[in-house]
Design an enzyme around this catalytic site. Sequence first.
Site, PDB file in Angstrom:
ATOM      1  NE  ARG A  15      -1.116 118.568  79.401  1.00 60.34           N
ATOM      2  CZ  ARG A  15      -0.127 119.070  80.092  1.00 60.34           C
ATOM      3  NH1 ARG A  15       0.406 120.281  79.595  1.00 60.34           N
ATOM      4  NH2 ARG A  15       0.135 118.724  81.567  1.00 60.34           N
ATOM      5  CD  GLN A  73      -1.650 108.064  93.363  1.00 60.77           C
ATOM      6  OE1 GLN A  73      -0.918 107.938  92.095  1.00 60.77           O
ATOM      7  NE2 GLN A  73      -1.726 109.179  94.047  1.00 60.77           N
ATOM      8  CE1 TYR A 100       7.123 114.031  90.966  1.00 56.90           C
ATOM      9  CE2 TYR A 100       7.420 115.633  89.100  1.00 56.90           C
ATOM     10  CZ  TYR A 100       6.748 115.520  90.666  1.00 56.90           C
ATOM     11  OH  TYR A 100       6.639 116.301  91.263  1.00 56.90           O
ATOM     12  CG  ASP A 102       6.252 112.676  83.747  1.00 53.63           C
ATOM     13  OD1 ASP A 102       6.938 113.019  84.733  1.00 53.63           O
ATOM     14  OD2 ASP A 102       4.991 113.180  83.699  1.00 53.63           O
ATOM     15  N   GLY A 137       5.680 124.384  91.064  1.00 50.48           N
ATOM     16  CA  GLY A 137       5.741 124.733  92.466  1.00 50.48           C
ATOM     17  C   GLY A 137       6.697 125.623  92.581  1.00 50.48           C
ATOM     18  NE  ARG A 331      17.625  88.998  57.531  1.00 50.81           N
ATOM     19  CZ  ARG A 331      16.982  87.620  57.133  1.00 50.81           C
ATOM     20  NH1 ARG A 331      17.264  87.361  55.804  1.00 50.81           N
ATOM     21  NH2 ARG A 331      16.525  86.888  57.854  1.00 50.81           N
ATOM     22  CB  SER A 403      27.259  85.836  37.367  1.00 51.95           C
ATOM     23  OG  SER A 403      28.143  86.779  37.780  1.00 51.95           O
ATOM     24  CB  ALA A 421      27.906  82.327  34.728  1.00 47.21           C
TER      25      ALA A 421
HETATM   26  C1  UD1 Z   1       4.548 118.660  90.467  1.00 45.40           C
HETATM   27  C2  UD1 Z   1       4.794 119.400  91.978  1.00 45.40           C
HETATM   28  C3  UD1 Z   1       5.379 120.948  91.668  1.00 45.40           C
HETATM   29  C4  UD1 Z   1       6.456 120.964  90.485  1.00 45.40           C
HETATM   30  C5  UD1 Z   1       6.074 120.042  89.423  1.00 45.40           C
HETATM   31  C6  UD1 Z   1       7.304 119.711  88.440  1.00 45.40           C
HETATM   32  C7  UD1 Z   1       3.474 118.449  93.881  1.00 45.40           C
HETATM   33  C8  UD1 Z   1       2.127 118.842  94.552  1.00 45.40           C
HETATM   34  N1  UD1 Z   1       3.738 119.627  92.802  1.00 45.40           N
HETATM   35  O1  UD1 Z   1       3.419 119.471  90.242  1.00 45.40           O
HETATM   36  O2  UD1 Z   1       5.990 121.683  92.594  1.00 45.40           O
HETATM   37  O3  UD1 Z   1       6.845 121.957  90.352  1.00 45.40           O
HETATM   38  O4  UD1 Z   1       5.490 118.647  89.812  1.00 45.40           O
HETATM   39  O5  UD1 Z   1       6.923 119.280  87.406  1.00 45.40           O
HETATM   40  O6  UD1 Z   1       4.118 117.617  93.965  1.00 45.40           O
HETATM   41  N2  UD1 Z   1       1.613 111.431  89.751  1.00 45.40           N
HETATM   42  C9  UD1 Z   1       1.089 110.419  90.446  1.00 45.40           C
HETATM   43  N3  UD1 Z   1      -0.016 110.237  91.312  1.00 45.40           N
HETATM   44  C10 UD1 Z   1      -0.754 111.203  91.583  1.00 45.40           C
HETATM   45  C11 UD1 Z   1      -0.295 112.526  90.979  1.00 45.40           C
HETATM   46  C12 UD1 Z   1       0.995 112.687  90.452  1.00 45.40           C
HETATM   47  O7  UD1 Z   1       1.658 109.168  90.338  1.00 45.40           O
HETATM   48  O8  UD1 Z   1      -1.830 111.549  92.337  1.00 45.40           O
HETATM   49  C13 UD1 Z   1       2.612 111.437  89.094  1.00 45.40           C
HETATM   50  C14 UD1 Z   1       2.360 112.135  87.566  1.00 45.40           C
HETATM   51  O9  UD1 Z   1       2.201 111.019  86.773  1.00 45.40           O
HETATM   52  C15 UD1 Z   1       3.710 112.849  87.344  1.00 45.40           C
HETATM   53  C16 UD1 Z   1       4.066 113.353  88.559  1.00 45.40           C
HETATM   54  O10 UD1 Z   1       3.563 112.474  89.907  1.00 45.40           O
HETATM   55  O11 UD1 Z   1       4.734 111.923  86.636  1.00 45.40           O
HETATM   56  C17 UD1 Z   1       3.939 114.547  88.798  1.00 45.40           C
HETATM   57  O12 UD1 Z   1       2.456 114.835  88.728  1.00 45.40           O
HETATM   58  P1  UD1 Z   1       2.101 116.290  88.213  1.00 45.40           P
HETATM   59  O13 UD1 Z   1       0.331 116.378  88.313  1.00 45.40           O
HETATM   60  O14 UD1 Z   1       2.539 116.539  86.854  1.00 45.40           O
HETATM   61  O15 UD1 Z   1       2.371 117.438  88.978  1.00 45.40           O
HETATM   62  P2  UD1 Z   1       2.293 118.700  89.083  1.00 45.40           P
HETATM   63  O16 UD1 Z   1       0.936 119.262  89.368  1.00 45.40           O
HETATM   64  O17 UD1 Z   1       2.703 119.340  87.598  1.00 45.40           O
END
Ligand code: UD1
Length: 454
Positions: A15, A73, A100, A102, A137, A331, A403, A421
Amino acid sequence: MQADIVILAAGQGSRMKSKLPKVLHPLAGKPLVQHVIDQASTIDGAKMHIVVGHGADQVESALANQGAAFYLQSEQLGTGHAVAQAVPGLDVEGVSLILYGDVPLTPAAVLQSMVQIAARGHLALLTVVLDDPTGYGRIERNAVNDVVGIVEQKDADAEQLKITEVNTGILALPTKLMMEWLPKLSSNNAQGEYYLTDLIAMAAEARVAIHTLNPESEYEVQGVNNRRQLAELERWYQLQQANRLMDAGVSLADPTRIDVRGALSTGTDCSFDINLIIEGEVEIGSNVRIGPNCVIKDAKIGDDVEILANSHIDGATVGANAQIGPYARLRPGTELAEKTKVGNFVEIKKATVGVGSKVNHLSYIGDAQLGSDVNVGAGTITCNYDGVNKSLTEIGDNAFIGSNTSLVAPVKVGSGATVGAGSTITKEIGDNELAVARGKQRNIDTWERPTKKV
Ligand code: UD1
Ligand code: CA
């Protein structure tokens, strides 16, 4: 005790509509995942483990040389599967903190508390109550309010969907327990993924205490999925910086129009006008006034300095009581002593300027050493580059440069010397001498202006 920090950063972030992996998008001038690393690095015994997937090469090279271990992964089969990739690198006797890549703004203190809870053999879960919990979740609790599990949005029934306490995704637990439970995860759910969140029910079943912590603000646990959320988080972060500055004794013309992209320290009684951008490491003394639209990067500004509108300062030191701008550009390698003045449309690079010296208008001073109380006239430039090499210009105390002078380096101007100057100076000038190096003026009294031919 080793605290293994596992940062999940394998997701695509589609996104964002970007070629740059999501976790490398900058917030306050720094990649999202770097914020996570920097906060987590302050935890005692921290060791970084980063799970990469989409854009793995880019992420790894952006984060190289920081002592983090990377795990690929290759298929994103869920958060549980992602954490499992890092397991071979974890210390079975330690604790694991899952973050995470992000979610950039969770404070270090919160993370540290979670690690401490895990070190006592418990599970720590960061949760938040949201007005609109859609997508997250949900935290399930029993009659005595103990956490018993997490149910994902897509797996939840109508009753569960009403729960407003949600999982932020951040948790800490003893690594030994995590290693025992991860292989038991199944992908038998609505998304066909290995959910890390299923560990919570396993912990409850095993009667491991589950402690929940809450952030002070939702923004501390907010993830970035698109550029709107990124901008929203940036504004919140910047407002925190502005509040911190005001609390430390700085007046801001408008707290929504200052951006701190790095580390800023200030004294008291400073006042900053609008649109100030701070980058890198900047130290500002007390009673410093900064006009509108200034950019200051990796600089040290002394007490009682005035920086007027539209000035850019990068890699420079400015002494106390100096006055800079408007429209000045300092600079890297510029060192201005106390009470110096650098005026409009003046560029200074790799030069020292002594106490009380003035370069007031339209000048370029590069690779130079100016003594004290030097006066550099408008339009003066140091010709520091012959197309191959850079050379030094040295100007003694009290010298007066007229100058529109060109100082062809390497060249020395003695103390108390005066330059007429419009001179092009190519030879050393002794102390107190006057140098004039320009064509003599001729007045031609027989001159007649041409008239237009018909
Ligand atoms: C996850 C949680 C959810 C929580 C939410 C908060 C699980 C099953 N669910 O959901 O309970 O409320 O985060 O934002 O954990 N990622 C990987 N590899 C994967 C999957 C995900 O590295 O195979 C990373 C993503 O890049 C991201 C983070 O894990 O940074 C979360 O993944 P995302 O898919 O956003 O999780 P949600 O389904 O939103
Ligand atoms: Ca998410």
